[in-house]
Design a protein around this motif. Sequence first.
Motif, PDB file in Angstrom:
ATOM      1  N   ASP A 129       1.016  -1.098   0.215  1.00  0.00           N
ATOM      2  CA  ASP A 129      -0.049   0.096   0.046  1.00  0.00           C
ATOM      3  C   ASP A 129       0.852   1.293  -0.034  1.00  0.00           C
ATOM      4  OD1 ASP A 129      -1.904   1.852   0.317  1.00  0.00           O
ATOM      5  OD2 ASP A 129      -2.234   1.285   2.431  1.00  0.00           O
ATOM      6  N   PRO A 130       1.569   1.519  -1.098  1.00  0.00           N
ATOM      7  CA  PRO A 130       2.723   2.688  -1.191  1.00  0.00           C
ATOM      8  C   PRO A 130       1.445   4.136  -1.126  1.00  0.00           C
ATOM      9  CG  PRO A 130       2.212   1.697  -3.356  1.00  0.00           C
ATOM     10  CD  PRO A 130       1.314   0.868  -2.341  1.00  0.00           C
ATOM     11  N   PRO A 131       2.555   5.193  -1.083  1.00  0.00           N
ATOM     12  CA  PRO A 131       1.858   6.378  -1.444  1.00  0.00           C
ATOM     13  C   PRO A 131       1.419   6.613  -2.769  1.00  0.00           C
ATOM     14  CG  PRO A 131       3.971   6.537  -0.231  1.00  0.00           C
ATOM     15  CD  PRO A 131       3.856   5.150  -0.751  1.00  0.00           C
ATOM     16  N   ARG A 132       0.902   7.609  -3.206  1.00  0.00           N
ATOM     17  CA  ARG A 132       0.241   8.072  -4.297  1.00  0.00           C
ATOM     18  C   ARG A 132       1.282   7.867  -5.510  1.00  0.00           C
ATOM     19  NH1 ARG A 132      -2.918  12.195  -3.347  1.00  0.00           N
ATOM     20  NH2 ARG A 132      -4.676  10.774  -2.699  1.00  0.00           N
ATOM     21  N   ALA A 133       2.580   7.892  -5.486  1.00  0.00           N
ATOM     22  CA  ALA A 133       3.738   7.799  -6.296  1.00  0.00           C
ATOM     23  C   ALA A 133       3.652   6.244  -6.784  1.00  0.00           C
ATOM     24  CB  ALA A 133       4.890   8.171  -5.815  1.00  0.00           C
ATOM     25  N   GLY A 134       3.193   5.489  -6.121  1.00  0.00           N
ATOM     26  CA  GLY A 134       3.122   4.049  -6.466  1.00  0.00           C
ATOM     27  C   GLY A 134       4.478   3.143  -5.916  1.00  0.00           C
ATOM     28  N   ALA A 135       4.733   1.863  -6.365  1.00  0.00           N
ATOM     29  CA  ALA A 135       5.781   1.045  -5.775  1.00  0.00           C
ATOM     30  C   ALA A 135       6.374   0.505  -7.138  1.00  0.00           C
ATOM     31  CB  ALA A 135       5.094   0.102  -4.829  1.00  0.00           C
ATOM     32  N   GLN A 136       6.942   1.226  -8.042  1.00  0.00           N
ATOM     33  CA  GLN A 136       7.476   0.599  -9.240  1.00  0.00           C
ATOM     34  C   GLN A 136       8.496  -0.405  -9.029  1.00  0.00           C
ATOM     35  OE1 GLN A 136       8.962   3.379 -11.856  1.00  0.00           O
ATOM     36  NE2 GLN A 136       8.390   2.145 -13.884  1.00  0.00           N
ATOM     37  N   ALA A 137       9.709   0.286  -8.107  1.00  0.00           N
ATOM     38  CA  ALA A 137      10.762  -0.731  -7.911  1.00  0.00           C
ATOM     39  C   ALA A 137      10.439  -2.107  -7.399  1.00  0.00           C
ATOM     40  CB  ALA A 137      11.881  -0.027  -7.109  1.00  0.00           C
ATOM     41  N   GLN A 138       9.426  -1.809  -6.420  1.00  0.00           N
ATOM     42  CA  GLN A 138       9.067  -3.137  -5.457  1.00  0.00           C
ATOM     43  C   GLN A 138       7.960  -3.787  -6.257  1.00  0.00           C
ATOM     44  OE1 GLN A 138       9.631  -4.009  -1.880  1.00  0.00           O
ATOM     45  NE2 GLN A 138       9.307  -5.705  -3.368  1.00  0.00           N
ATOM     46  N   ALA A 139       7.422  -3.454  -7.063  1.00  0.00           N
ATOM     47  CA  ALA A 139       6.508  -4.184  -8.242  1.00  0.00           C
ATOM     48  C   ALA A 139       7.401  -5.101  -9.220  1.00  0.00           C
ATOM     49  CB  ALA A 139       5.677  -3.270  -8.796  1.00  0.00           C
ATOM     50  N   ARG A 140       8.607  -4.504  -9.334  1.00  0.00           N
ATOM     51  CA  ARG A 140       9.613  -5.249 -10.312  1.00  0.00           C
ATOM     52  C   ARG A 140       9.968  -6.360  -9.588  1.00  0.00           C
ATOM     53  NH1 ARG A 140      12.454   0.126 -12.822  1.00  0.00           N
ATOM     54  NH2 ARG A 140      10.909   0.578 -14.644  1.00  0.00           N
ATOM     55  N   GLU A 141      10.266  -6.393  -8.452  1.00  0.00           N
ATOM     56  CA  GLU A 141      10.879  -7.654  -7.411  1.00  0.00           C
ATOM     57  C   GLU A 141       9.697  -8.467  -7.496  1.00  0.00           C
ATOM     58  OE1 GLU A 141      13.949  -7.920  -6.828  1.00  0.00           O
ATOM     59  OE2 GLU A 141      14.525  -6.305  -8.092  1.00  0.00           O
ATOM     60  N   ILE A 142       8.541  -7.993  -7.132  1.00  0.00           N
ATOM     61  CA  ILE A 142       7.482  -9.021  -6.973  1.00  0.00           C
ATOM     62  C   ILE A 142       7.264  -9.675  -8.232  1.00  0.00           C
ATOM     63  CG2 ILE A 142       5.050  -9.116  -6.331  1.00  0.00           C
ATOM     64  CD1 ILE A 142       5.231  -6.680  -4.695  1.00  0.00           C
ATOM     65  N   ALA A 143       7.293  -9.040  -9.264  1.00  0.00           N
ATOM     66  CA  ALA A 143       6.831  -9.695 -10.583  1.00  0.00           C
ATOM     67  C   ALA A 143       7.923 -10.649 -10.924  1.00  0.00           C
ATOM     68  CB  ALA A 143       6.867  -8.659 -11.837  1.00  0.00           C
ATOM     69  N   LYS A 144       9.125 -10.690 -10.545  1.00  0.00           N
ATOM     70  CA  LYS A 144      10.217 -11.854 -10.818  1.00  0.00           C
ATOM     71  C   LYS A 144      10.071 -12.837  -9.466  1.00  0.00           C
ATOM     72  CE  LYS A 144      13.250  -8.750 -10.532  1.00  0.00           C
ATOM     73  NZ  LYS A 144      14.776  -8.073 -10.496  1.00  0.00           N
ATOM     74  N   SER A 145       9.038 -12.683  -8.622  1.00  0.00           N
ATOM     75  CA  SER A 145       9.176 -13.753  -7.222  1.00  0.00           C
ATOM     76  C   SER A 145       8.066 -14.770  -7.747  1.00  0.00           C
ATOM     77  CB  SER A 145       8.639 -12.769  -6.186  1.00  0.00           C
ATOM     78  OG  SER A 145       7.273 -12.820  -6.134  1.00  0.00           O
ATOM     79  N   ALA A 146       8.185 -15.764  -6.551  1.00  0.00           N
ATOM     80  CA  ALA A 146       7.220 -16.843  -6.809  1.00  0.00           C
ATOM     81  C   ALA A 146       6.062 -16.674  -5.528  1.00  0.00           C
ATOM     82  CB  ALA A 146       7.795 -18.156  -6.208  1.00  0.00           C
ATOM     83  N   VAL A 147       5.783 -15.456  -5.192  1.00  0.00           N
ATOM     84  CA  VAL A 147       4.845 -15.227  -4.390  1.00  0.00           C
ATOM     85  C   VAL A 147       3.407 -15.550  -4.812  1.00  0.00           C
ATOM     86  CG1 VAL A 147       3.526 -13.321  -3.093  1.00  0.00           C
ATOM     87  CG2 VAL A 147       5.986 -13.258  -3.205  1.00  0.00           C
TER      88      VAL A 147
END
Length: 420
Positions: free
Chosen positions: A339-357
Amino acid sequence: MKKLYIERLGLRGEGVALDGDARVFVPYALPGETVIAEVEGDHARLVDIVEPSPDRIAPFCPHYAHCGGCAVQALAPAAYAEWKRGLVVTALRNAGLSCEVAPLVDAHGAGRRRVTFHARMERGHARVGFMAARSHEIVEIESCPLLVPELAGALPAARAIAQILAARGKPLDLSFTATLDGMDVDLRGAGPLEEHETSALIKAAEAHDLARLSNHGGLVALRRSPVVQIGPARVSIPPGCFLQATEAGEEAIAARVLAAAKGGKRIADLFCGVGAFALRLAQNARVSAFDSAAEAVEAMFASARNSEGLKPLDGAARDLFERPLSVQELAPFDVVVFDPPRAGAQAQAREIAKSAVKTVVAVSCGAQSFARDAAILLNGGYSLSLVTPIDQFRHAPHVEIVAVFSRRDGQKRLKRALLG
């Protein structure tokens, strides 16, 4: 003066018209209306409504169209809900995404529990209120009907505080939060205080029954420790900390987060703040929570230590923009909430996208940044079934979003993540 036809509402809730080939934004005009407006560049001032929209209703606040706090207050409820939902639909479409968007969920509840007033000084007098639309001009107001009753005394207190500091001539922001123990106030813009100013502010805090008064987060007066209820826990919040705008909004978002995370054994809560989700999730699962606001994270941990029936809750203060959790760090989790601020979570989303979550729950207050981050997750192999817009910013051009992403190829990705 020009006659304009309003085609639609824009992202800021302003009417959008064409003046020749140019777009013109007309605040407080509604789709389908013909208006007379003073045009200057790509913006205009509404002068008269020649043909009103059938969806136009009488605004309930006397400050509407003067104060810049509300962008859309004269639109009938059904049309308003469709416009607010459309902000999410448009953002997703502009990002090239196609997914189902649920009807708008009203989460105004009893009203806003947080508000920031602005003060400007003129010849030793403090003018306090909200800024006019697209302006730094202060519109002085007597009350705001969107606030919870517990903030009824906020404006008189704000005026008293600002007047004490009026001789400085500095613009001030005064942030009020309604808590179980009264109003919590954080003052910004004053700079270091003189002794006589501190003394006067302490007296003002007593006169207006403030729970706490802080200056840039530094304590000025503490009469009662401000506490909020978050699920099973009572949290003593730090000065100026982030909370969801309404209690009803927090409940609506948290209910969807908990439903999506049901069955998860290890959960990461990213951009956790004081634990709006983590403290609820910890009733059923082990949670690791991270946020850059160290005081908020410590307040969450302190509350968890004093609450019964919670499973282990750990984590740390961490800047997830600069140091997002890596693929390897994400490997132990079967659910991630962010739940990031209005700017979003681009860097974190890139890591999640590569993950197995297996399950990712995205919460956002910015439709454009959400669409960008959603595209990253979808391009990484996640699927998205439903996006839910939640309205805790009634009459403002903001909307909260909850979306659930899932993947089926988790085991293969988990192996790759663990192998690095």
